[in-house]
Design a protein around this motif. Structure first.
Motif, PDB file in Angstrom:
ATOM      1  N   VAL A  43       0.844  -1.622   0.245  1.00 43.45           N
ATOM      2  CA  VAL A  43      -0.414   0.315  -0.148  1.00 43.45           C
ATOM      3  C   VAL A  43       0.777   1.276   0.019  1.00 43.45           C
ATOM      4  CG1 VAL A  43      -1.667   1.320   2.030  1.00 43.45           C
ATOM      5  CG2 VAL A  43      -1.744  -1.076   1.527  1.00 43.45           C
ATOM      6  N   ILE A  44       2.147   1.212   0.715  1.00 42.23           N
ATOM      7  CA  ILE A  44       3.224   2.326   1.349  1.00 42.23           C
ATOM      8  C   ILE A  44       2.896   2.413  -0.343  1.00 42.23           C
ATOM      9  CG2 ILE A  44       5.030   3.405   2.162  1.00 42.23           C
ATOM     10  CD1 ILE A  44       3.894   1.779   5.058  1.00 42.23           C
ATOM     11  N   ILE A  45       3.642   1.545  -1.036  1.00 41.91           N
ATOM     12  CA  ILE A  45       4.962   1.704  -2.406  1.00 41.91           C
ATOM     13  C   ILE A  45       3.425   1.556  -3.199  1.00 41.91           C
ATOM     14  CG2 ILE A  45       5.528  -0.032  -4.185  1.00 41.91           C
ATOM     15  CD1 ILE A  45       6.489  -1.465  -1.866  1.00 41.91           C
ATOM     16  N   LYS A  46       2.385   1.428  -3.783  1.00 45.16           N
ATOM     17  CA  LYS A  46       1.007   2.228  -4.595  1.00 45.16           C
ATOM     18  C   LYS A  46       1.228   3.805  -3.843  1.00 45.16           C
ATOM     19  CE  LYS A  46      -1.271  -2.121  -4.916  1.00 45.16           C
ATOM     20  NZ  LYS A  46      -2.705  -2.604  -4.591  1.00 45.16           N
ATOM     21  N   LEU A  47       1.499   4.363  -2.789  1.00 46.76           N
ATOM     22  CA  LEU A  47       0.613   5.097  -3.543  1.00 46.76           C
ATOM     23  C   LEU A  47       2.527   6.512  -2.984  1.00 46.76           C
ATOM     24  CD1 LEU A  47      -0.681   7.393  -1.056  1.00 46.76           C
ATOM     25  CD2 LEU A  47       0.048   6.783   0.990  1.00 46.76           C
ATOM     26  N   LEU A  48       3.365   5.949  -2.652  1.00 42.57           N
ATOM     27  CA  LEU A  48       4.188   6.755  -3.803  1.00 42.57           C
ATOM     28  C   LEU A  48       4.425   6.653  -5.085  1.00 42.57           C
ATOM     29  CD1 LEU A  48       7.007   5.742  -0.850  1.00 42.57           C
ATOM     30  CD2 LEU A  48       6.112   7.545  -0.615  1.00 42.57           C
ATOM     31  N   ALA A  49       3.927   5.542  -5.579  1.00 42.43           N
ATOM     32  CA  ALA A  49       4.231   5.388  -7.254  1.00 42.43           C
ATOM     33  C   ALA A  49       3.345   6.240  -7.487  1.00 42.43           C
ATOM     34  CB  ALA A  49       3.335   4.463  -7.177  1.00 42.43           C
ATOM     35  N   PHE A  50       1.630   6.755  -6.922  1.00 44.76           N
ATOM     36  CA  PHE A  50       1.104   7.524  -7.180  1.00 44.76           C
ATOM     37  C   PHE A  50       1.348   9.012  -7.247  1.00 44.76           C
ATOM     38  CE2 PHE A  50      -1.838   3.917  -7.987  1.00 44.76           C
ATOM     39  CZ  PHE A  50      -2.366   4.176  -9.224  1.00 44.76           C
ATOM     40  N   THR A  51       2.427   8.971  -6.036  1.00 48.71           N
ATOM     41  CA  THR A  51       2.199  10.701  -5.044  1.00 48.71           C
ATOM     42  C   THR A  51       3.316  10.709  -6.986  1.00 48.71           C
ATOM     43  OG1 THR A  51       2.196  10.189  -3.174  1.00 48.71           O
ATOM     44  CG2 THR A  51       3.766  11.671  -3.735  1.00 48.71           C
ATOM     45  N   PHE A  52       4.237   9.628  -7.207  1.00 48.59           N
ATOM     46  CA  PHE A  52       5.652  10.385  -7.840  1.00 48.59           C
ATOM     47  C   PHE A  52       4.670  11.213  -8.954  1.00 48.59           C
ATOM     48  CE2 PHE A  52       8.860   8.961 -11.017  1.00 48.59           C
ATOM     49  CZ  PHE A  52       9.253  10.286 -11.136  1.00 48.59           C
ATOM     50  N   LEU A  84      -4.156  15.499 -17.662  1.00 51.27           N
ATOM     51  CA  LEU A  84      -3.739  13.802 -17.116  1.00 51.27           C
ATOM     52  C   LEU A  84      -3.827  13.818 -15.445  1.00 51.27           C
ATOM     53  CD1 LEU A  84      -0.836  14.127 -19.154  1.00 51.27           C
ATOM     54  CD2 LEU A  84      -2.771  12.158 -18.789  1.00 51.27           C
ATOM     55  N   ALA A  85      -3.949  15.160 -14.347  1.00 49.84           N
ATOM     56  CA  ALA A  85      -3.650  15.579 -13.479  1.00 49.84           C
ATOM     57  C   ALA A  85      -4.553  14.141 -12.768  1.00 49.84           C
ATOM     58  CB  ALA A  85      -3.577  16.447 -12.403  1.00 49.84           C
ATOM     59  N   ASN A  86      -6.000  14.696 -13.286  1.00 42.92           N
ATOM     60  CA  ASN A  86      -7.145  13.484 -13.385  1.00 42.92           C
ATOM     61  C   ASN A  86      -7.516  12.211 -13.378  1.00 42.92           C
ATOM     62  OD1 ASN A  86      -8.507  16.081 -11.856  1.00 42.92           O
ATOM     63  ND2 ASN A  86      -8.811  17.259 -13.967  1.00 42.92           N
ATOM     64  N   VAL A  87      -6.210  11.983 -14.568  1.00 41.45           N
ATOM     65  CA  VAL A  87      -6.708  10.219 -14.980  1.00 41.45           C
ATOM     66  C   VAL A  87      -5.459   9.707 -13.853  1.00 41.45           C
ATOM     67  CG1 VAL A  87      -5.249   9.606 -16.643  1.00 41.45           C
ATOM     68  CG2 VAL A  87      -7.049  11.029 -17.872  1.00 41.45           C
ATOM     69  N   VAL A  88      -4.613  10.540 -13.221  1.00 41.08           N
ATOM     70  CA  VAL A  88      -3.413  10.110 -12.616  1.00 41.08           C
ATOM     71  C   VAL A  88      -4.562   9.916 -10.726  1.00 41.08           C
ATOM     72  CG1 VAL A  88      -1.729   9.578 -11.073  1.00 41.08           C
ATOM     73  CG2 VAL A  88      -1.344  10.569 -12.967  1.00 41.08           C
ATOM     74  N   LEU A  89      -5.524  10.009 -10.545  1.00 42.64           N
ATOM     75  CA  LEU A  89      -6.759  10.376  -9.713  1.00 42.64           C
ATOM     76  C   LEU A  89      -7.456  10.108  -9.474  1.00 42.64           C
ATOM     77  CD1 LEU A  89      -7.024  12.142  -6.457  1.00 42.64           C
ATOM     78  CD2 LEU A  89      -8.508  13.384  -7.611  1.00 42.64           C
ATOM     79  N   VAL A  90      -7.723   9.228 -10.516  1.00 51.93           N
ATOM     80  CA  VAL A  90      -8.886   8.558 -10.670  1.00 51.93           C
ATOM     81  C   VAL A  90      -8.148   7.235 -10.412  1.00 51.93           C
ATOM     82  CG1 VAL A  90     -10.674   7.177 -12.609  1.00 51.93           C
ATOM     83  CG2 VAL A  90     -10.707   9.917 -11.992  1.00 51.93           C
ATOM     84  N   TYR A  92      -5.846   6.477  -9.628  1.00 47.41           N
ATOM     85  CA  TYR A  92      -5.484   5.728  -7.960  1.00 47.41           C
ATOM     86  C   TYR A  92      -6.730   5.764  -7.338  1.00 47.41           C
ATOM     87  CZ  TYR A  92      -4.536   5.980  -2.933  1.00 47.41           C
ATOM     88  OH  TYR A  92      -4.023   6.183  -1.917  1.00 47.41           O
ATOM     89  N   VAL A  93      -8.000   6.316  -7.540  1.00 51.48           N
ATOM     90  CA  VAL A  93      -9.153   6.035  -6.579  1.00 51.48           C
ATOM     91  C   VAL A  93      -9.216   4.319  -7.020  1.00 51.48           C
ATOM     92  CG1 VAL A  93     -11.341   6.578  -6.896  1.00 51.48           C
ATOM     93  CG2 VAL A  93     -10.292   8.075  -6.382  1.00 51.48           C
ATOM     94  N   VAL A  94      -9.109   3.410  -8.287  1.00 54.43           N
ATOM     95  CA  VAL A  94      -9.725   2.841  -9.073  1.00 54.43           C
ATOM     96  C   VAL A  94      -9.304   1.898  -7.754  1.00 54.43           C
ATOM     97  CG1 VAL A  94     -10.067   1.159 -10.983  1.00 54.43           C
ATOM     98  CG2 VAL A  94     -10.821   4.034 -11.080  1.00 54.43           C
ATOM     99  N   VAL A  95      -7.203   1.694  -8.550  1.00 52.69           N
ATOM    100  CA  VAL A  95      -6.626   0.683  -7.354  1.00 52.69           C
ATOM    101  C   VAL A  95      -6.542   0.867  -6.236  1.00 52.69           C
ATOM    102  CG1 VAL A  95      -4.617   0.530  -7.348  1.00 52.69           C
ATOM    103  CG2 VAL A  95      -4.755   1.617  -9.418  1.00 52.69           C
ATOM    104  N   ALA A  96      -7.453   2.032  -5.328  1.00 51.05           N
ATOM    105  CA  ALA A  96      -7.574   1.295  -4.053  1.00 51.05           C
ATOM    106  C   ALA A  96      -9.658   0.757  -3.663  1.00 51.05           C
ATOM    107  CB  ALA A  96      -8.197   2.892  -3.295  1.00 51.05           C
ATOM    108  N   MET A  97      -9.476   0.939  -4.828  1.00 45.74           N
ATOM    109  CA  MET A  97     -11.510   0.702  -4.887  1.00 45.74           C
ATOM    110  C   MET A  97     -11.072  -1.153  -5.310  1.00 45.74           C
ATOM    111  SD  MET A  97     -14.137   3.512  -6.116  1.00 45.74           S
ATOM    112  CE  MET A  97     -15.290   2.291  -6.188  1.00 45.74           C
ATOM    113  N   ASN A  98     -10.719  -1.702  -5.571  1.00 43.31           N
ATOM    114  CA  ASN A  98      -9.883  -2.648  -6.250  1.00 43.31           C
ATOM    115  C   ASN A  98      -8.693  -3.947  -5.386  1.00 43.31           C
ATOM    116  OD1 ASN A  98     -11.495  -2.836  -8.256  1.00 43.31           O
ATOM    117  ND2 ASN A  98      -9.370  -1.982  -9.923  1.00 43.31           N
TER     118      ASN A  98
END
Length: 121
Positions: A43-52, A84-90, A92-98
């Motif tokens: 979870v931490i790795i995913k968060l860091l990847a999406f932050t980057f 593109l910022a919104n695409v990254v945000l969406v 992240y939400v999809v990955v978190a929900m899955n």
């Protein structure tokens, strides 16, 4: 106004809290303390990847497209960066929900296995 005196044999709320925090050697009441991290490493790795990605993709797309694709029109390049910022945000939400759904499915599987083992015995 009346007040209640604490009898020395009674335990105060603070004493009860201290007792709950101390590990018990008998195993009753407290259980084992866990030193596992509160958040799993994946979870931490995913968060860091999406932050980057949230920092690099919009800024990079702006500077890559402002002069090459949009011929100096910064409004269009900024709009693309915002999209593109919104695409990254969406994403992240999809990955978190899955991930949340997979955790629920895994918990249901474990529950069914326990029920099967209980019926077999």
């Amino acid at each position: 106004m009346t007040s209640r005196r604490i009898i020395s044999s009674e335990k105060t709320i603070l004493d009860k809290d201290d007792e709950d925090l101390q590990p018990s050697s008998s195993g009753a009441g407290g259980g084992q303390s866990s030193t596992a991290p509160a958040v799993p490493m994946d979870v931490i790795i995913k968060l860091l990847a999406f932050t980057f990605a949230m920092v690099v993709i919009p800024i990079g797309s702006y500077f890559l497209t402002v002069n090459t694709i949009f011929s100096g029109n910064s409004t269009y390049a900024g709009a693309l960066a915002a999209i593109l910022a919104n695409v990254v945000l969406v994403g992240y939400v999809v990955v978190a929900m899955n991930e949340d759904q997979s955790d629920q499915l895994e918990a249901e599987k474990k529950q069914k296995q326990k029920e099967r083992q209980g019926k077999a015995e």
